[in-house]
Write a protein that holds these residues in place. Structure first.
Motif, short mmCIF file in Angstrom:
data_model
loop_
_atom_site.label_atom_id
_atom_site.label_comp_id
_atom_site.label_asym_id
_atom_site.label_seq_id
_atom_site.Cartn_x
_atom_site.Cartn_y
_atom_site.Cartn_z
N THR A 1 0.83 -1.21 0.00
CA THR A 1 0.00 0.00 0.00
C THR A 1 0.87 1.25 0.00
N GLU A 2 1.89 1.28 0.83
CA GLU A 2 2.78 2.44 0.86
C GLU A 2 3.50 2.64 -0.48
N ASP B 1 0.89 3.95 -2.96
CA ASP B 1 0.50 5.31 -2.61
C ASP B 1 1.61 6.34 -2.85
N ARG C 1 -2.27 -4.07 -8.04
CA ARG C 1 -2.06 -2.69 -7.63
C ARG C 1 -0.63 -2.24 -7.95
#
Length: 190
Positions: free
Chosen positions: A70-71, A74, A125
């Motif tokens: 996620t980091e 992002d 992702r």
């Protein structure tokens, strides 16, 4: 009162994940060195709290992986906002090197079937983030038109072959070679 407990539980969970991430980073992703009682202590929680959130080491490692991913994903928008596309891509690949350090140990520790589920549910992702960086680089004329995310991911596979002790020395060189290869060929005089 129940809201307060829930926020405490969320804070405890976050501290546990952060403590595990810090320990894995310190040990270059050596999962065998991850002592759960020390993670609980570093997070300021009891072992019972750790095991309520993460019944097994694999559950904790999977959450570390999700958090790292996620980091990493992002980070794309801020990098593109602050830097030209190729510099943003380079910065992102540098972060990917650190992510790969943790991921290597996590992958080895999570059972094969659980890893496949985790990978399938999350990895698109990463592909999308990389594709966005490449598309911006192409639009700016800084990245070869024929390159796609699959090409870069294949090249990044070289990272998995770097032995642990040589990681810090060789991983940045591999990233530099990849970035240099992404640049468009210069027109040759006829």
């Amino acid at each position: 009162m129940s809201r307060e407990r829930r926020s405490d539980a969320v804070a405890n969970r976050d501290r546990i994940v952060e403590a595990a991430r810090a320990e894995l980073s310190r040990s270059n992703g050596a999962v065998d060195d991850l002592k759960l009682h020390l993670v609980a202590k570093a997070a300021g929680v009891g072992q019972g709290t750790l095991y309520r959130h993460f019944p097994t080491r694999e559950h904790l490692l999977a959450e570390v992986y999700r958090h790292e991913l996620t980091e990493l994903v992002d980070a794309v928008a801020p990098l593109l906002a602050e830097h030209p596309p190729l510099r943003a891509l380079t910065g992102w690949l540098d972060r990917l090197v650190e992510y790969a350090r943790v991921k290597r140990g996590v992958m080895a520790a999570i059972e094969a079937s659980a890893w496949q589920d985790l990978y399938a549910g999350q990895h698109h992702r990463l592909d999308e983030a990389l594709e966005l960086l490449l598309d911006r680089g192409k639009a700016a004329g800084e990245v070869r038109e024929e390159v796609d995310a699959a090409d870069v991911i294949l090249l990044l596979g070289a990272l998995s072959r770097i032995p642990g002790p040589e990681w810090d020395k060789r991983a940045p060189t591999v990233v530099t070679v990849i970035v240099d290869g992404l640049r468009p060929s210069r027109a040759r005089p006829s």
